[in-house]
Design an enzyme around this catalytic site. Structure first.
Site, PDB file in Angstrom:
ATOM      1  CB  SER A 157      -0.954  -0.049   1.195  1.00 12.93           C
ATOM      2  OG  SER A 157      -1.958   0.933   1.080  1.00 12.93           O
ATOM      3  CG  ASP A 252      -7.045  -2.420  -3.490  1.00 13.67           C
ATOM      4  OD1 ASP A 252      -7.554  -1.329  -3.160  1.00 13.67           O
ATOM      5  OD2 ASP A 252      -5.833  -2.668  -3.343  1.00 13.67           O
ATOM      6  CG  HIS A 282      -5.847  -1.979   0.186  1.00 10.82           C
ATOM      7  ND1 HIS A 282      -5.101  -1.535  -0.882  1.00 10.82           N
ATOM      8  CD2 HIS A 282      -5.302  -1.403   1.287  1.00 10.82           C
ATOM      9  CE1 HIS A 282      -4.151  -0.725  -0.446  1.00 10.82           C
ATOM     10  NE2 HIS A 282      -4.249  -0.626   0.870  1.00 10.82           N
TER      11      HIS A 282
END
Length: 310
Positions: A157, A252, A282
């Site tokens: 991320s 995601d 995610h």
């Protein structure tokens, strides 16, 4: 494909964590909420040869790092890891299991970096800390894995964004990297991607969350948001970058910009392994203890990185 059943079982709790408006919530409350969510995927600690907390010099003072060493004789690869959390949450503890497994599976020294976080320290603080830590490791590789030709970056991320932009900086500085592992990376702050609409709500990270996070990290100036150190997909050129392993998730909102970055790398002649994992959301790097599908994804991504470091 429907969402992975093991992840669906904890999704209500995950969605509750992201329901608060991030832009107006005390960041310490967000960090406390993340710790509660992490408890839902807690597992038995993965043993490695040694783990030590330390610091390295940074532009605003000492940068906390955690150094994981495998049970191996002789020089080994080194991986510098940057945790996710939207540049706001996440720390050395939130990804301890992720980095322990990385050390074990790769037989590499892993240096996890805890950079300064927004909103107290917006861009470029996280980038500057992460770059300083990576330069320090590269310049003192004998203290870490000792294989100068086998230094890699990894992150998930926000941490994958940092890994991507630092890989670009290292290329520009003529510093070698063996590989970069990017798990569900945000790569284009102001791009328009179908996954932002298709997965806007219901899968932990929401499109509204992304808007708030990006505002707190990089503000609203288009010149800042579109610069390569914030949006690596918008770099002037991508050729000559380290081999990349890119993992994205079906559910995601950041999926399509991660895939777009992998495609742009391939078109620039970079060696790329890319996989979009069906049924996952995610943050799946942290979910391998509770989700067999996430475990399979992590196994494959780590194996791809290990191949490039062998």
């Amino acid at each position: 494909m429907s969402i992975d059943p093991a992840i669906a079982a904890i999704l209500d709790q995950a969605n509750a964590f992201t329901a608060a408006p991030i832009r107006s919530t005390d960041p310490e409350l967000l960090r406390a909420g993340e710790k509660q969510l992490a408890a839902a995927t807690a597992a038995t600690r993965i043993e490695v040869d040694s783990v030590a907390d330390s610091t390295v010099p940074g532009p605003a003072g000492a940068i906390p790092v955690r150094i994981y060493r495998p049970a191996a004789d002789g020089p080994v690869p080194t991986v510098v890891f940057f945790h996710g959390g939207g540049w706001i949450t996440g720390d050395l503890d939130s990804h301890d299991l992720v980095t322990r497994r990385l050390c074990r599976d790769l037989g590499a020294v892993v240096v996890a970096v805890h950079y300064r976080r927004a909103p107290e320290h917006p861009f470029p603080a996280a980038y500057e800390d992460s770059l300083a830590a990576t330069r320090h490791v590269a310049d003192h590789i004998g203290r870490y894995g000792a294989r100068r030709d086998r230094l890699a970056l990894a992150g998930d991320s926000a941490g994958a964004n940092l890994a991507a932009v630092i890989a670009q900086t290292f290329r520009d500085e003529g510093r070698p990297l063996a590989a970069q592992l990017l798990a569900y990376p945000p790569t284009d702050f102001d791009g328009d991607y179908p996954s932002r609409t298709e997965n806007a709500t219901g899968y932990m990270l929401t499109t509204e969350n992304i808007s708030d996070i990006q505002h707190l990290y990089a503000g609203d100036d288009p010149a800042v948001r579109s610069c390569a150190r914030v949006s690596p997909l918008r770099a002037a050129g991508l050729s000559g970058l380290a081999p990349a392993i890119v993992g994205t998730a079906q559910y995601d909102p950041l999926r399509d910009e991660g895939l777009a970055y992998a495609d742009a790398l391939e078109k620039a002649g970079v060696d790329v392994f890319v996989r979009n994992y069906d049924g996952l959301i995610h943050g799946f790097l942290n979910m391998f203890p509770v989700s067999p599908a996430a475990d399979t994804a992590v196994t494959e991504l780590y194996a791809q990185l290990a191949d490039r470091l062998s």
